[in-house]
Motif scaffolding. Structure first.
Motif, short mmCIF file in Angstrom:
data_model
loop_
_atom_site.label_atom_id
_atom_site.label_comp_id
_atom_site.label_asym_id
_atom_site.label_seq_id
_atom_site.Cartn_x
_atom_site.Cartn_y
_atom_site.Cartn_z
N ILE A 79 0.88 -1.17 0.00
CA ILE A 79 0.00 0.00 0.00
C ILE A 79 0.92 1.22 0.00
O ILE A 79 1.61 1.48 0.99
N LEU A 80 0.93 1.96 -1.11
CA LEU A 80 1.95 2.97 -1.33
C LEU A 80 1.45 4.40 -1.14
O LEU A 80 0.27 4.70 -1.38
N ARG A 81 2.38 5.27 -0.79
CA ARG A 81 2.05 6.69 -0.60
C ARG A 81 2.27 7.51 -1.86
O ARG A 81 1.93 8.69 -1.90
N SER A 82 2.88 6.91 -2.88
CA SER A 82 3.10 7.64 -4.12
C SER A 82 3.17 6.67 -5.28
O SER A 82 3.23 5.45 -5.09
N GLY A 83 3.18 7.21 -6.48
CA GLY A 83 3.25 6.39 -7.67
C GLY A 83 4.65 6.23 -8.20
O GLY A 83 4.84 5.73 -9.32
N THR A 84 5.65 6.64 -7.41
CA THR A 84 7.02 6.62 -7.88
C THR A 84 7.99 5.81 -7.03
O THR A 84 9.09 5.51 -7.47
N ASP A 85 7.60 5.45 -5.80
CA ASP A 85 8.54 4.81 -4.88
C ASP A 85 7.91 3.56 -4.26
O ASP A 85 7.05 3.66 -3.39
N LEU A 86 8.38 2.40 -4.69
CA LEU A 86 7.86 1.14 -4.18
C LEU A 86 8.23 0.92 -2.71
O LEU A 86 7.62 0.09 -2.03
N ASN A 87 9.21 1.64 -2.23
CA ASN A 87 9.64 1.49 -0.84
C ASN A 87 8.93 2.44 0.12
O ASN A 87 9.10 2.32 1.34
N ASP A 88 8.15 3.36 -0.42
CA ASP A 88 7.40 4.30 0.43
C ASP A 88 6.01 3.70 0.70
O ASP A 88 5.00 4.16 0.17
N ALA A 89 6.00 2.68 1.56
CA ALA A 89 4.78 1.90 1.78
C ALA A 89 4.22 2.10 3.18
O ALA A 89 4.96 2.15 4.16
N ALA A 90 2.90 2.20 3.25
CA ALA A 90 2.22 2.25 4.54
C ALA A 90 2.10 0.85 5.13
O ALA A 90 2.11 0.67 6.35
N GLU A 91 1.99 -0.14 4.25
CA GLU A 91 1.83 -1.53 4.71
C GLU A 91 2.18 -2.47 3.57
O GLU A 91 1.98 -2.15 2.39
N GLU A 92 2.71 -3.62 3.93
CA GLU A 92 2.98 -4.69 2.96
C GLU A 92 2.11 -5.88 3.32
O GLU A 92 2.11 -6.34 4.46
N VAL A 93 1.35 -6.37 2.35
CA VAL A 93 0.39 -7.45 2.58
C VAL A 93 0.91 -8.72 1.93
O VAL A 93 1.01 -8.82 0.71
N SER A 94 1.23 -9.70 2.75
CA SER A 94 1.68 -10.98 2.23
C SER A 94 0.49 -11.76 1.69
O SER A 94 -0.56 -11.82 2.34
N PRO A 95 0.62 -12.36 0.50
CA PRO A 95 -0.52 -13.07 -0.11
C PRO A 95 -0.75 -14.46 0.47
O PRO A 95 -0.94 -15.43 -0.25
N ASN A 96 -0.73 -14.56 1.80
CA ASN A 96 -1.01 -15.84 2.46
C ASN A 96 -2.44 -16.27 2.19
O ASN A 96 -3.34 -15.44 2.02
N GLY A 97 -2.65 -17.56 2.19
CA GLY A 97 -3.98 -18.10 1.95
C GLY A 97 -5.02 -17.55 2.91
O GLY A 97 -4.82 -17.57 4.13
N GLY A 98 -6.13 -17.05 2.36
CA GLY A 98 -7.23 -16.56 3.18
C GLY A 98 -7.16 -15.10 3.52
O GLY A 98 -8.09 -14.57 4.13
N THR A 99 -6.07 -14.40 3.15
CA THR A 99 -5.95 -12.97 3.44
C THR A 99 -6.78 -12.15 2.47
O THR A 99 -6.69 -12.32 1.26
N LEU A 100 -7.59 -11.26 3.03
CA LEU A 100 -8.46 -10.38 2.25
C LEU A 100 -7.93 -8.96 2.32
O LEU A 100 -7.61 -8.45 3.39
#
Length: 225
Positions: free
Chosen positions: A139-160
């Motif tokens: 979940i990013l704060r800008s469209g230019t920096d992949l490291n400027d993230a508010a949260e990282e969501v791992s695609p574990n089974g069952g995560t919404l």
């Protein structure tokens, strides 16, 4: 889990209802165990056979069993009502559409916001545990920096993961190549959007079935969720 029409529900609506909405940097929420336990096992066992990259409409796949039930529950009135309440939107008359992903190409995950025709994006991951470093949606704060993230969501089974589309709903992930299972559901502006998107996905999925991981897949730069 509760019963719906005498059948045990696969989704945890109460967990969704109890999850607070986050507003930084835009409106979204994450439910780590929306599908869990035996329900998750049965859905993964019935996940359609997908051998190519890209998003595929359910109409192009063999959908059955617990996976079919899962799509029906996500498309049901109770799920929609909770989403409306959480995000303060009225989805009455707004059509929904699904696409399914089974594999990720190396060039997937580019930063994007989703198209303006989408109102709400819903992502449900079905991968059991996720150990890879890449492929974790940020979940990013800008469209230019992949490291400027508010949260990282791992695609574990069952995560919404659910978010309201806006001009700042930036998201993307580090490169990953391989099996990465996900359901994407969107409420969109109107039926014309559904028809257009489904035609587009059917066309590209047909090409990728003919050449699952060939040159076209390697050139794919659209953002995967």
């Amino acid at each position: 889990m509760k019963r719906v029409n005498g059948i045990m529900s696969l989704i945890d609506i109460e967990a969704l209802r109890a999850t607070p909405l986050k507003t930084d940097p835009y409106e979204y929420l994450v439910v780590p165990a929306f599908v869990t336990g035996k329900a998750l096992d049965s859905v993964i066992a019935d996940f359609p056979n997908i051998e190519s990259t890209g998003s595929i409409p359910p109409s192009e796949l063999d959908i059955y069993g617990s996976f079919e039930q899962l799509l029906e529950e996500m498309n049901g009135p109770e799920f929609r009502k909770v989403i409306e309440e959480k995000f303060g939107v009225d989805l009455t008359g707004r059509p929904s559409m699904f696409t399914i992903r089974g594999h990720c190409a190396r060039n997937n995950g580019k930063i994007h916001t989703d198209t303006e025709s989408k109102i709400i994006t819903v992502l449900l991951y079905l991968n059991q545990e996720w150990e890879a470093g890449g492929g974790r949606l940020r979940i990013l704060r800008s469209g230019t920096d992949l490291n400027d993230a508010a949260e990282e969501v791992s695609p574990n089974g069952g995560t919404l993961l659910v978010f309201k589309r806006s001009d700042k709903s930036w998201h993307g992930h580090e490169p990953f190549e391989g099996q990465r299972r996900a359901i994407q559901m969107n409420w969109v502006r109107d039926e014309d959007v559904v028809a257009h998107e489904q035609r587009r996905h059917r066309f590209t999925s047909t090409l990728k079935r003919l050449n699952p991981f060939g040159s076209r897949a390697s050139r794919e730069t659209t953002g995967a969720h």
